[in-house]
Scaffold this motif. Structure first.
Motif, PDB file in Angstrom:
ATOM      1  N   SER A  73     -23.098  30.209  26.505  1.00 15.74           N
ATOM      2  CA  SER A  73     -22.604  29.126  27.356  1.00 15.74           C
ATOM      3  C   SER A  73     -22.795  27.783  26.659  1.00 15.74           C
ATOM      4  N   THR A  74     -22.122  26.784  27.164  1.00 15.11           N
ATOM      5  CA  THR A  74     -22.273  25.432  26.606  1.00 15.11           C
ATOM      6  C   THR A  74     -23.719  24.977  26.717  1.00 15.11           C
ATOM      7  N   LYS A  75     -24.351  25.254  27.864  1.00 12.45           N
ATOM      8  CA  LYS A  75     -25.745  24.860  28.072  1.00 12.45           C
ATOM      9  C   LYS A  75     -26.660  25.552  27.059  1.00 12.45           C
ATOM     10  N   GLN A  76     -26.426  26.847  26.843  1.00 10.83           N
ATOM     11  CA  GLN A  76     -27.244  27.586  25.874  1.00 10.83           C
ATOM     12  C   GLN A  76     -27.035  27.058  24.461  1.00 10.83           C
ATOM     13  N   LEU A  77     -25.800  26.709  24.133  1.00 12.24           N
ATOM     14  CA  LEU A  77     -25.499  26.199  22.796  1.00 12.24           C
ATOM     15  C   LEU A  77     -26.200  24.861  22.567  1.00 12.24           C
ATOM     16  N   ILE A  78     -26.207  24.014  23.592  1.00  9.19           N
ATOM     17  CA  ILE A  78     -26.916  22.731  23.483  1.00  9.19           C
ATOM     18  C   ILE A  78     -28.409  22.973  23.250  1.00  9.19           C
TER      19      ILE A  78
ATOM     20  N   LYS B 216     -19.506  17.169  26.134  1.00  7.69           N
ATOM     21  CA  LYS B 216     -18.271  16.636  25.562  1.00  7.69           C
ATOM     22  C   LYS B 216     -18.206  16.898  24.065  1.00  7.69           C
ATOM     23  N   THR B 217     -19.362  16.745  23.409  1.00  4.56           N
ATOM     24  CA  THR B 217     -19.452  16.971  21.959  1.00  4.56           C
ATOM     25  C   THR B 217     -19.187  18.434  21.633  1.00  4.56           C
ATOM     26  N   ILE B 218     -19.758  19.328  22.442  1.00  2.68           N
ATOM     27  CA  ILE B 218     -19.579  20.774  22.216  1.00  2.68           C
ATOM     28  C   ILE B 218     -18.098  21.137  22.317  1.00  2.68           C
ATOM     29  N   TYR B 219     -17.405  20.628  23.342  1.00  3.80           N
ATOM     30  CA  TYR B 219     -15.980  20.931  23.510  1.00  3.80           C
ATOM     31  C   TYR B 219     -15.187  20.482  22.272  1.00  3.80           C
ATOM     32  N   SER B 220     -15.515  19.276  21.791  1.00  4.95           N
ATOM     33  CA  SER B 220     -14.826  18.731  20.618  1.00  4.95           C
ATOM     34  C   SER B 220     -15.116  19.566  19.374  1.00  4.95           C
TER      35      SER B 220
END
Length: 322
Positions: free
Chosen positions: A29-34, A47-51
């Motif tokens: 997930s985005t949260k896990q990736l962060i 926002k950075t992850i999406y980009s």
């Protein structure tokens, strides 16, 4: 948000995390990736992850987005799929040519070609084999030296080793070095062989690479045959033992057609002699290994011609009986 020292490495960390920690059954997930980036000393926002995901996709990564409660991102298509990696692991661990130590190293590298979850599947596939493994670690350097000779069109010299009754490796020919024009490397019966030209005897010969030591690339250019057809050569040679080359006509029981095609390929002539037998003609190196292959087929094979090979086969069988 203040930038950390590792901020410039963010995309590289993300790529590594996606490759090593995701697959179809394990999206991140985005949260896990962060969170994982924070472990690497990198700060990031959604926002950075999406980009970054978009940038990595443009770069060529096959990143699949999964929607829903347990959604996230995972790497889809990879250079190697899991069944292909399983084949590679099988080939490495069952190869007599590769030492136990190098087998473990290579399998470890193969496991890094997929996610850590699929790597566990590969690791469970690995077993300790009772088969004999080669003990010569220098074989990898031997291969490099041989290829250097081939690439530079140079002859090579080496000691050719064998075991004595004390189970120690000693050089053949009382330590006299072999001088060969190397032309190809081939795999046969779980061993790696050099095929080359021996100028002294004016013949093509082959040598097990793991028995070669202290290989030196010479300044002299290669001699002899330059266009060896390895496929055709391997068909003629049984267990890489040489001998006089003969065209032999053989008669087989029909049940052995698969065995014959596995050995010689589909290009051979197949002539039905009656409802239960067929004949074929093949060019082979006449050696005890060829006779051993015939003997393994028992009464299901007969040598039709030439008479000289027929007589030699009889003598071979008689010498075993004696």
């Amino acid at each position: 948000m203040p930038k950390s020292a590792n901020q410039k490495l963010r995309l590289l960390f993300e790529r590594e995390i996606l490759l090593r920690e995701t697959d179809e059954e394990n999206p991140i997930s985005t949260k896990q990736l962060i969170s994982r980036l924070e472990d690497c000393g990198v700060q990031a926002e959604r926002k950075t992850i999406y980009s970054d995901i978009e940038a990595l996709s443009l770069y060529g990564m096959d990143i699949i987005k999964v929607s829903g409660k347990n959604g996230g991102y995972y790497v889809g298509e990879r250079d190697f799929e899991l069944p292909e990696l399983k084949l590679l692991v099988d080939a490495v661990q069952t190869s007599k040519f590769i030492t136990k130590k190098k087998s473990a190293e290579l399998i470890g590298k193969i496991e890094r070609l997929t996610s850590k979850y699929q790597a566990q599947v590969l690791h469970r596939q690995v077993y300790v084999s009772a088969r004999i493994k080669n003990m010569n670690e220098s074989i990898y350097y031997n291969v490099d030296k041989i290829y250097q000779g081939i690439d530079e069109n140079k002859q090579i010299e080496f000691f050719y080793m064998e075991y004595n009754l004390d189970k120690k490796r000693v050089p053949r020919r009382n330590g006299k070095r072999y001088k060969i024009s190397p032309y190809a490397l081939t795999w046969n019966d779980d061993n790696y062989y050099l095929i080359g030209y021996d100028g002294q005897s004016d013949t093509i010969k082959h040598y097990r690479v793991d028995k070669m030591e202290n290989i030196v690339v010479l300044k002299e250019n290669r001699e002899g045959e330059t266009n060896i057809d390895i496929g055709e050569y391997s068909k003629k040679v049984f267990s890489m033992f040489g001998g006089s080359e003969e065209s032999v006509t053989l008669n087989f029981d029909n049940r052995f057609i698969g065995v014959v095609i596995d050995r010689f390929g589909t290009d051979i002539p197949v002539i039905k002699t009656d409802s239960e037998h067929f004949e074929t003609s093949v060019t082979v190196k006449i050696s005890p290994q060829f006779f051993g292959w015939l003997a393994s087929l028992g009464r299901g094979v007969k040598i039709i011609s030439p008479i000289s090979v027929k007589d030699r086969y009889k003598e071979h069988i008689q010498s075993i009986l004696e």
